[in-house]
Structure formats: C-alpha cells, structure tokens
Design a protein around this motif. Structure first.
Motif, PDB file in Angstrom:
ATOM      1  N   ILE A 115       0.850  -1.182   0.000  1.00  0.00           N
ATOM      2  CA  ILE A 115       0.000   0.000   0.000  1.00  0.00           C
ATOM      3  C   ILE A 115       0.892   1.240   0.000  1.00  0.00           C
ATOM      4  O   ILE A 115       2.064   1.168   0.370  1.00  0.00           O
ATOM      5  CB  ILE A 115      -0.945   0.019   1.214  1.00  0.00           C
ATOM      6  N   ASP A 116       0.341   2.363  -0.426  1.00  0.00           N
ATOM      7  CA  ASP A 116       1.095   3.611  -0.467  1.00  0.00           C
ATOM      8  C   ASP A 116       0.824   4.412   0.803  1.00  0.00           C
ATOM      9  O   ASP A 116      -0.318   4.512   1.252  1.00  0.00           O
ATOM     10  CB  ASP A 116       0.695   4.455  -1.684  1.00  0.00           C
ATOM     11  N   ILE A 117       1.878   4.990   1.371  1.00  0.00           N
ATOM     12  CA  ILE A 117       1.764   5.808   2.570  1.00  0.00           C
ATOM     13  C   ILE A 117       2.170   7.228   2.194  1.00  0.00           C
ATOM     14  O   ILE A 117       3.276   7.473   1.725  1.00  0.00           O
ATOM     15  CB  ILE A 117       2.648   5.263   3.705  1.00  0.00           C
ATOM     16  N   TYR A 118       1.212   8.147   2.394  1.00  0.00           N
ATOM     17  CA  TYR A 118       1.424   9.551   2.054  1.00  0.00           C
ATOM     18  C   TYR A 118       1.495  10.388   3.324  1.00  0.00           C
ATOM     19  O   TYR A 118       0.764  10.141   4.275  1.00  0.00           O
ATOM     20  CB  TYR A 118       0.260  10.084   1.210  1.00  0.00           C
ATOM     21  N   VAL A 119       2.383  11.376   3.336  1.00  0.00           N
ATOM     22  CA  VAL A 119       2.434  12.368   4.403  1.00  0.00           C
ATOM     23  C   VAL A 119       2.271  13.720   3.727  1.00  0.00           C
ATOM     24  O   VAL A 119       3.060  14.069   2.841  1.00  0.00           O
ATOM     25  CB  VAL A 119       3.757  12.308   5.197  1.00  0.00           C
ATOM     26  N   ASN A 120       1.222  14.446   4.127  1.00  0.00           N
ATOM     27  CA  ASN A 120       0.878  15.727   3.502  1.00  0.00           C
ATOM     28  C   ASN A 120       0.817  15.602   1.981  1.00  0.00           C
ATOM     29  O   ASN A 120       1.410  16.393   1.245  1.00  0.00           O
ATOM     30  CB  ASN A 120       1.844  16.833   3.925  1.00  0.00           C
ATOM     31  N   ASP A 121       0.103  14.590   1.502  1.00  0.00           N
ATOM     32  CA  ASP A 121      -0.126  14.339   0.076  1.00  0.00           C
ATOM     33  C   ASP A 121       1.148  14.041  -0.707  1.00  0.00           C
ATOM     34  O   ASP A 121       1.193  14.201  -1.919  1.00  0.00           O
ATOM     35  CB  ASP A 121      -0.883  15.506  -0.577  1.00  0.00           C
ATOM     36  N   ARG A 122       2.177  13.619  -0.033  1.00  0.00           N
ATOM     37  CA  ARG A 122       3.436  13.256  -0.683  1.00  0.00           C
ATOM     38  C   ARG A 122       3.763  11.803  -0.375  1.00  0.00           C
ATOM     39  O   ARG A 122       3.799  11.409   0.791  1.00  0.00           O
ATOM     40  CB  ARG A 122       4.555  14.157  -0.180  1.00  0.00           C
ATOM     41  N   LEU A 123       3.984  10.995  -1.411  1.00  0.00           N
ATOM     42  CA  LEU A 123       4.304   9.586  -1.235  1.00  0.00           C
ATOM     43  C   LEU A 123       5.662   9.465  -0.549  1.00  0.00           C
ATOM     44  O   LEU A 123       6.662   9.958  -1.067  1.00  0.00           O
ATOM     45  CB  LEU A 123       4.335   8.870  -2.591  1.00  0.00           C
ATOM     46  N   VAL A 124       5.689   8.849   0.639  1.00  0.00           N
ATOM     47  CA  VAL A 124       6.943   8.728   1.376  1.00  0.00           C
ATOM     48  C   VAL A 124       7.359   7.287   1.617  1.00  0.00           C
ATOM     49  O   VAL A 124       8.521   7.014   1.876  1.00  0.00           O
ATOM     50  CB  VAL A 124       6.892   9.473   2.729  1.00  0.00           C
ATOM     51  N   ALA A 125       6.388   6.347   1.548  1.00  0.00           N
ATOM     52  CA  ALA A 125       6.734   4.962   1.846  1.00  0.00           C
ATOM     53  C   ALA A 125       5.697   4.009   1.265  1.00  0.00           C
ATOM     54  O   ALA A 125       4.615   4.419   0.847  1.00  0.00           O
ATOM     55  CB  ALA A 125       6.824   4.763   3.357  1.00  0.00           C
ATOM     56  N   ARG A 126       6.052   2.737   1.279  1.00  0.00           N
ATOM     57  CA  ARG A 126       5.114   1.658   0.951  1.00  0.00           C
ATOM     58  C   ARG A 126       5.117   0.715   2.141  1.00  0.00           C
ATOM     59  O   ARG A 126       6.089   0.634   2.887  1.00  0.00           O
ATOM     60  CB  ARG A 126       5.538   0.957  -0.327  1.00  0.00           C
ATOM     61  N   GLY A 127       4.009   0.025   2.321  1.00  0.00           N
ATOM     62  CA  GLY A 127       3.922  -0.835   3.479  1.00  0.00           C
ATOM     63  C   GLY A 127       2.882  -1.916   3.348  1.00  0.00           C
ATOM     64  O   GLY A 127       2.356  -2.160   2.258  1.00  0.00           O
ATOM     65  N   GLU A 128       2.592  -2.552   4.475  1.00  0.00           N
ATOM     66  CA  GLU A 128       1.627  -3.647   4.535  1.00  0.00           C
ATOM     67  C   GLU A 128       0.642  -3.375   5.653  1.00  0.00           C
ATOM     68  O   GLU A 128       0.988  -2.769   6.666  1.00  0.00           O
ATOM     69  CB  GLU A 128       2.343  -4.964   4.835  1.00  0.00           C
ATOM     70  N   VAL A 129      -0.590  -3.860   5.480  1.00  0.00           N
ATOM     71  CA  VAL A 129      -1.597  -3.760   6.522  1.00  0.00           C
ATOM     72  C   VAL A 129      -1.345  -4.886   7.518  1.00  0.00           C
ATOM     73  O   VAL A 129      -1.095  -6.023   7.134  1.00  0.00           O
ATOM     74  CB  VAL A 129      -3.016  -3.887   5.923  1.00  0.00           C
ATOM     75  N   VAL A 130      -1.386  -4.548   8.810  1.00  0.00           N
ATOM     76  CA  VAL A 130      -1.188  -5.536   9.869  1.00  0.00           C
ATOM     77  C   VAL A 130      -2.323  -5.408  10.885  1.00  0.00           C
ATOM     78  O   VAL A 130      -2.981  -4.375  10.965  1.00  0.00           O
ATOM     79  CB  VAL A 130       0.175  -5.358  10.587  1.00  0.00           C
ATOM     80  N   VAL A 131      -2.541  -6.457  11.647  1.00  0.00           N
ATOM     81  CA  VAL A 131      -3.528  -6.428  12.723  1.00  0.00           C
ATOM     82  C   VAL A 131      -2.776  -6.556  14.036  1.00  0.00           C
ATOM     83  O   VAL A 131      -1.980  -7.481  14.227  1.00  0.00           O
ATOM     84  CB  VAL A 131      -4.543  -7.577  12.582  1.00  0.00           C
ATOM     85  N   VAL A 132      -3.000  -5.595  14.941  1.00  0.00           N
ATOM     86  CA  VAL A 132      -2.364  -5.600  16.251  1.00  0.00           C
ATOM     87  C   VAL A 132      -3.458  -5.422  17.293  1.00  0.00           C
ATOM     88  O   VAL A 132      -4.133  -4.387  17.322  1.00  0.00           O
ATOM     89  CB  VAL A 132      -1.314  -4.458  16.366  1.00  0.00           C
ATOM     90  N   ASP A 133      -3.647  -6.426  18.146  1.00  0.00           N
ATOM     91  CA  ASP A 133      -4.671  -6.354  19.196  1.00  0.00           C
ATOM     92  C   ASP A 133      -6.030  -5.953  18.637  1.00  0.00           C
ATOM     93  O   ASP A 133      -6.667  -5.027  19.121  1.00  0.00           O
ATOM     94  CB  ASP A 133      -4.257  -5.374  20.303  1.00  0.00           C
ATOM     95  N   ASP A 134      -6.486  -6.637  17.599  1.00  0.00           N
ATOM     96  CA  ASP A 134      -7.788  -6.395  16.971  1.00  0.00           C
ATOM     97  C   ASP A 134      -7.928  -4.997  16.369  1.00  0.00           C
ATOM     98  O   ASP A 134      -9.036  -4.501  16.189  1.00  0.00           O
ATOM     99  CB  ASP A 134      -8.929  -6.638  17.972  1.00  0.00           C
ATOM    100  N   ARG A 135      -6.823  -4.354  16.062  1.00  0.00           N
ATOM    101  CA  ARG A 135      -6.845  -3.050  15.397  1.00  0.00           C
ATOM    102  C   ARG A 135      -6.007  -3.137  14.134  1.00  0.00           C
ATOM    103  O   ARG A 135      -5.002  -3.840  14.100  1.00  0.00           O
ATOM    104  CB  ARG A 135      -6.278  -1.956  16.300  1.00  0.00           C
ATOM    105  N   LEU A 136      -6.424  -2.382  13.121  1.00  0.00           N
ATOM    106  CA  LEU A 136      -5.642  -2.346  11.885  1.00  0.00           C
ATOM    107  C   LEU A 136      -4.500  -1.355  12.030  1.00  0.00           C
ATOM    108  O   LEU A 136      -4.646  -0.310  12.654  1.00  0.00           O
ATOM    109  CB  LEU A 136      -6.522  -1.921  10.708  1.00  0.00           C
ATOM    110  N   GLY A 137      -3.389  -1.686  11.433  1.00  0.00           N
ATOM    111  CA  GLY A 137      -2.238  -0.796  11.438  1.00  0.00           C
ATOM    112  C   GLY A 137      -1.488  -0.944  10.126  1.00  0.00           C
ATOM    113  O   GLY A 137      -1.850  -1.743   9.268  1.00  0.00           O
ATOM    114  N   VAL A 138      -0.446  -0.170   9.975  1.00  0.00           N
ATOM    115  CA  VAL A 138       0.380  -0.208   8.776  1.00  0.00           C
ATOM    116  C   VAL A 138       1.834  -0.297   9.200  1.00  0.00           C
ATOM    117  O   VAL A 138       2.269   0.428  10.100  1.00  0.00           O
ATOM    118  CB  VAL A 138       0.160   1.051   7.909  1.00  0.00           C
TER     119      VAL A 138
END
Length: 119
Positions: free
Chosen positions: A85-108
């Motif tokens: 997935i694409d990770i944007y900070v202030n509408d600027r692409l800064v990283a790519r990552g994966e969706v993870v589940v931590v303690d029944d919550r979604l994270g990246v």
C-alpha cells in the motif's frame, strides 16, 4: 568529518517515549566544533500537524452507483491482496507498506521508504 555513507541509528517511532532520549544523544559535526542536538531543539516541530494517509487502492465509480452502495457491498480496487500500500504524508508519497492487525486493530508497517516522493 563523518563519512556520508555511515548509517545513523534512528529511534523506534512506534514508541514515542524513545524519541527525546534518542534526539538528546544525536551529534552533528561542524568543522572543528561539535554541536550536540537535543529534544529541546525539536520543540518547534512537535506541534506541526501532518496528514498521514494509507492508500489501499483506488477505483473509479459513478455517483449514481456510489449512492446505491450499502452495508456489505464489495468495491473492487486496483490492487491485489498482499500488494504494497502507499503511505502519504501531507499528500506526498513517502513509503510503501503492509496492513497488519495488532490487538484487533488495523495498522500499517512500512516496508520501503520512497526517495523523492511523488505528489
């Protein structure tokens, strides 16, 4: 002068309490003078708001079809399962990552830093 290829240890941003301690230990060499940076030097940016977005995928849908969507409707995206997935900070692409589940919550989790981010 420090070697430019030498890697600098970065603090674990998942644990915000480590940031001030890591910042206090960071050192910068400038000519013959050695300046020590501390968390106090970063206070000016602590309250700067940033917008972080994790984009799972995109699709094109007409407004008339959008209004027909209901609970449980599946919307097909342009990415496959397991694709980064694409990770944007202030509408600027800064990283790519994966969706993870931590303690029944979604994270990246970031798997790749994008140099020269695209807007």
């Amino acid at each position: 002068m420090a070697d430019q290829d030498e890697e600098m240890a970065l603090p674990d941003l998942a644990n915000a309490e480590e940031l001030p301690a890591a910042a206090e230990n960071a050192q910068v060499e400038e000519g013959d003078d050695e300046a020590v940076r501390s968390a106090h030097d970063l206070e000016a940016v602590f309250d700067v708001p940033v917008n972080v977005s994790a984009v799972l995928g995109k699709t094109h849908i007409e407004v008339s079809n959008l209004l027909k969507l209901g609970r449980g409707t599946i919307v097909e995206l342009d990415r496959k399962i397991g694709e980064a997935i694409d990770i944007y900070v202030n509408d600027r692409l800064v990283a790519r990552g994966e969706v993870v589940v931590v303690d029944d919550r979604l994270g990246v989790t970031m798997t790749e830093i994008v140099k020269g981010g695209v807007t």
